[in-house]
Scaffold this motif. Structure first.
Motif, PDB file in Angstrom:
ATOM      1  N   PRO A 118       0.814  -1.225   0.000  1.00 29.97           N
ATOM      2  CA  PRO A 118       0.000   0.000   0.000  1.00 29.97           C
ATOM      3  C   PRO A 118       0.840   1.264   0.000  1.00 29.97           C
ATOM      4  O   PRO A 118       0.447   2.269  -0.590  1.00 29.97           O
ATOM      5  CB  PRO A 118      -0.829  -0.131   1.283  1.00 29.97           C
ATOM      6  N   GLN A 119       2.019   1.223   0.656  1.00 24.91           N
ATOM      7  CA  GLN A 119       2.850   2.426   0.671  1.00 24.91           C
ATOM      8  C   GLN A 119       3.399   2.749  -0.725  1.00 24.91           C
ATOM      9  O   GLN A 119       3.670   3.919  -1.028  1.00 24.91           O
ATOM     10  CB  GLN A 119       4.000   2.331   1.678  1.00 24.91           C
ATOM     11  N   ALA A 120       3.551   1.734  -1.583  1.00 18.83           N
ATOM     12  CA  ALA A 120       4.002   2.000  -2.954  1.00 18.83           C
ATOM     13  C   ALA A 120       2.989   2.872  -3.683  1.00 18.83           C
ATOM     14  O   ALA A 120       3.356   3.769  -4.449  1.00 18.83           O
ATOM     15  CB  ALA A 120       4.218   0.684  -3.702  1.00 18.83           C
ATOM     16  N   GLY A 121       1.707   2.611  -3.444  1.00 21.90           N
ATOM     17  CA  GLY A 121       0.674   3.457  -4.030  1.00 21.90           C
ATOM     18  C   GLY A 121       0.733   4.872  -3.495  1.00 21.90           C
ATOM     19  O   GLY A 121       0.568   5.843  -4.241  1.00 21.90           O
ATOM     20  N   LEU A 122       0.968   5.012  -2.183  1.00 23.95           N
ATOM     21  CA  LEU A 122       1.073   6.338  -1.576  1.00 23.95           C
ATOM     22  C   LEU A 122       2.299   7.094  -2.075  1.00 23.95           C
ATOM     23  O   LEU A 122       2.233   8.293  -2.371  1.00 23.95           O
ATOM     24  CB  LEU A 122       1.125   6.217  -0.050  1.00 23.95           C
ATOM     25  N   TYR A 123       3.434   6.391  -2.177  1.00 24.23           N
ATOM     26  CA  TYR A 123       4.647   7.039  -2.681  1.00 24.23           C
ATOM     27  C   TYR A 123       4.421   7.557  -4.111  1.00 24.23           C
ATOM     28  O   TYR A 123       4.890   8.641  -4.470  1.00 24.23           O
ATOM     29  CB  TYR A 123       5.823   6.058  -2.679  1.00 24.23           C
ATOM     30  N   THR A 124       3.707   6.777  -4.919  1.00 22.25           N
ATOM     31  CA  THR A 124       3.411   7.196  -6.291  1.00 22.25           C
ATOM     32  C   THR A 124       2.562   8.455  -6.300  1.00 22.25           C
ATOM     33  O   THR A 124       2.816   9.395  -7.071  1.00 22.25           O
ATOM     34  CB  THR A 124       2.674   6.068  -7.046  1.00 22.25           C
TER      35      THR A 124
END
Length: 558
Positions: A52-58
Motif C-alpha cells: 500500500p505504501q508503494a501506491g502512496l509514494y506514487t
C-alpha cells in the motif's frame, strides 16, 4: 527569442496572476482531493500486487511532478485503475526490478512523445477501443477484489481472469461474514452518504468508520497491518532500482503499453478538466510531465502513474484554481505518511476492496453500453473484441488488435462514402434547400460546418473550433451537408459540444446529414438527447427552427 507560453507548465503561467484568494481555494481543494486519494492510492497499490505504501509514494512523487510541471491547470496525477492489471502481470513475470524498468522506460517514451509533438497523436485511438479496454479493466479490477471483500481463504490466486474466477468459486464456502459485513458497510456509506452531504468525501468517511468499527469491535478481519505489517512512517525512500539489461527487450511491449495508457488517460482527464473549467491544456507539456513523473516514481518505490479523471473532477468541484491544488494534494498525502501512517495498519482489506468496487464501476462507463449496441455491427465488433481480449487475454494484445481493427474500419468508412454519379436535374433540385448562397443569417445564429469524414483522429477539430463559446450566438447550427461519414468518436464529440452549449445557455441544431451519418445518428440515443426537433433536413429548416428557439427565449425573458 521569447519562449512560447504553450511550452511552459501551467503552474508557471498561473503564478503570473496568483493571489491569496486563489490560494485559499487551492488549499481547500488540495486537502480535499488528498483525502480522497488516500484510500485509492493504497487500494491501487494492493490491487497491483505491491504494498500500500508503494501506491502512496506514487501519489506523492508523481502527483507533485504532474501538477508542478504539467500542461493542465487542474489535473491530478497518481496511480490509477488502468495500470492495475498490467502492473500485476509484470510483477508476476519479472518482479519489482522488472516493474521499475518498465516504468522508467515508459517515462522516457512519454518524454520523447511530448518533446517531438506527439501529444496530439493520442486522439487517433478511437472511442470504441477506449471503451473496450476500460470496460475490461473495470471487470478485472473488480475480480481481483472479490477475495478480500468476502474474506475468502484461497491462498495464491491466479493472475488470469478465468483461473482467478475458478479458484474463487472453489473457495466460496470459506467466506468471512465479518469481512463481508465490513465490505457491505463500506459500499453503503460510499453510495448513500452523497445523498445527504457532498462536503465530506464519502470514501474517507467509509474508511474511518469501518476501520473504527473493526478495531473497537475486534472483528476477525484481515487488515493492512496483518497482511503487510503496516505502512512505515517517513519520507518516500530514494533507491536506485536493480536493473537488468537482459530484460530490456522482453519489457519493451509492456513499456509501450504503460506509456500509451498513461498518455491516453492523462489526455482524457485533461479534456474532462477543460470541459469543466473552460481552460485548454497543453498536451505536449503534459506528456513531458507525465514522463518525468514516471521516471521519478520507481526511484522512490512507486509504480506507474497518470492523470486520474475522478480525482481531477473532485479537485475542480472542490474549487481548484491552479496546479497549486495538485501540489497541495501531494503534500497532504506526504504529511499523512509522516504523521499518521501507523494508523493505516488498522484499515480492513475488505474496506479497500469496497472502495475499488466503486472505482471499477465508475470507470466502466456502463451507461454508454446501450448507445454502443445501437451502432452498426462493425463498431460493435471493435468494442467486443477489445473488451474480450482485455479480460481473457492481455491488455497489450487488446489495445493493438483494437486499434488495428479500428484502422481497418476507418479505411472502410472512407471508401464506403466515396461515390461517383452523374449530375441530374433531380440532383440539382434536391440540393437547392442546402445552398447557403443568398441566405442571410439572423444575428442570433452562428453557423458551423463539418467537411469530410468525422471519425476518430479528426474530432478534436470540433473542440478547437469551439474553444471560446462566448464568441457564438444563442443558437448554433452545425451543418453536416459535407460530412461524408461519422463513427462513435464523432458522435461523442458532437454530444460533448451539445452539453457544453447547453451549459452556456445555447442551443445546438443539426442539419443536412447525409445517408451514413444520418443512419448512424438515428441508431443511437443521440437523437433523444439532442431532441428530434433539433435535427433538420436542410439549412432552411434549421434557420426556421433557430427562429422558434430565439422567440421562445425572448418569451421566457419577458
Amino acid at each position: 527569442m521569447p519562449i512560447d507560453s504553450h511550452h511552459l507548465p501551467k503552474s508557471l503561467l498561473a503564478l503570473r496572476s496568483y493571489n491569496a484568494q486563489m490560494f485559499v481555494h487551492d488549499l481547500l481543494a488540495g486537502i480535499t482531493v488528498g483525502l480522497v486519494a488516500l484510500p485509492l492510492a493504497m487500494a491501487f497499490g494492493i490491487a497491483s500486487g505491491v504494498t500500500p505504501q508503494a501506491g502512496l509514494y506514487t501519489a506523492v512523487i508523481a502527483g507533485f511532478l504532474i501538477s508542478a510541471l504539467g500542461g493542465s491547470r487542474t489535473q491530478i496525477g497518481g496511480p490509477t485503475g488502468a495500470f492495475v492489471v498490467i502492473v500485476a502481470g509484470i510483477l508476476a513475470r519479472f518482479g519489482m526490478s522488472g516493474l521499475a524498468m518498465v516504468t522508467l522506460m515508459a517515462g522516457f517514451i512519454l518524454v520523447l512523445m511530448g518533446l517531438t509533438g506527439l501529444g496530439a497523436a493520442v486522439k487517433f485511438i478511437p472511442r470504441m477501443v477506449v471503451m473496450g479496454f476500460t470496460n475490461g479493466i473495470a471487470i478485472l479490477i473488480a475480480s481481483t477484489q472479490i477475495k478480500d471483500f468476502f474474506g475468502l481463504k484461497t491462498g495464491a490466486v491466479p493472475s488470469d481472469f478465468l483461473g482467478r474466477i475458478k479458484v474463487l468459486l472453489a473457495h466460496a464456502s470459506s467466506f468471512n461474514p465479518a469481512a463481508l459485513g465490513v465490505g457491505v458497510a463500506t459500499l453503503a456509506i460510499i453510495l448513500l452518504l452523497p445523498r445527504f452531504t457532498k462536503r465530506v468525501p464519502s470514501s474517507i468517511v467509509a474508511v474511518v468508520a469501518c476501520t473504527a468499527a473493526a478495531y473497537f469491535l475486534h472483528l476477525p478481519v484481515e487488515t493492512i497491518g496483518t497482511k503487510f505489517g503496516g505502512i512505515p512512517s517517513g519520507l518516500p525512500p530514494f533507491a536506485l532500482p536493480s536493473l537488468h539489461a537482459e530484460h530490456i527487450l522482453p519489457l519493451i511491449p509492456s513499456a509501450f503499453t504503460v506509456a500509451m495508457l498513461a498518455a491516453l488517460e492523462s489526455m482524457l482527464s485533461a479534456v474532462v478538466a477543460d470541459g469543466m473549467t473552460g481552460d485548454r491544456h497543453f498536451p505536449n507539456v503534459e506528456l513531458v510531465a507525465q514522463g518525468l513523473a514516471n521516471i521519478a516514481s520507481p526511484l522512490f518505490g512507486g509504480i506507474p502513474a497518470t492523470g486520474a479523471i475522478a480525482r481531477t473532477a473532485t479537485n475542480i468541484r472542490a474549487g481548484a484554481r491552479s496546479p497549486i491544488a495538485g501540489i497541495v494534494h501531494a503534500i497532504t498525502l506526504l504529511l499523512i505518511l509522516l504523521v499518521a501512517a501507523p494508523l493505516a495498519s488498522y484499515i480492513p482489506l475488505a474496506t479497500l476492496a469496497g472502495v475499488l468496487f466503486v472505482v471499477s464501476y465508475n470507470m466502466g462507463e456502463w451507461h454508454e453500453i446501450g448507445s454502443i449496441l445501437r451502432l452498426d455491427f462493425t463498431a460493435i465488433s471493435v468494442w467486443i473484441v477489445t473488451f474480450a481480449l482485455t479480460v481473457f487475454a492481455d491488455l497489450t494484445v487488446a489495445v493493438g488488435v483494437g486499434i488495428s481493427l479500428a484502422a481497418l474500419l476507418y479505411i472502410y468508412r472512407v471508401a464506403e462514402t466515396t461515390t461517383v454519379s452523374p449530375i441530374t436535374d433531380e440532383y440539382i433540385r434536391d440540393g437547392l434547400p442546402h445552398v447557403l448562397q443568398g441566405r442571410i443569417l439572423p444575428p442570433y445564429v452562428s453557423l458551423l460546418r463539418i467537411h469530410g469524414p468525422f471519425l476518430f483522429g479528426t474530432t478534436e477539430k470540433l473542440m478547437d473550433a469551439t474553444v471560446n463559446l462566448d464568441a457564438f450566438e444563442c443558437v448554433v447550427i452545425l451543418r453536416l451537408r459535407n460530412m461524408t461519414a461519422i463513427d462513435a468518436t464523432g458522435i461523442h464529440a458532437i454530444q460533448t459540444l451539445a452539453k457544453r452549449l447547453r451549459a452556456s445557455n445555447r442551443d445546438l441544431v443539426l442539419c443536412g446529414a447525409m445517408e451514413q451519418p444520418s443512419k448512424l445518428l438515428g441508431g443511437t440515443r443521440f437523437v433523444e438527447r439532442l431532441g428530434e426537433q433539433n435535427i433538420m433536413p436542410n439549412i432552411q429548416a434549421a434557420l426556421d427552427r433557430a427562429k422558434e428557439i430565439h422567440e421562445q427565449k425572448l418569451a421566457e425573458k419577458s
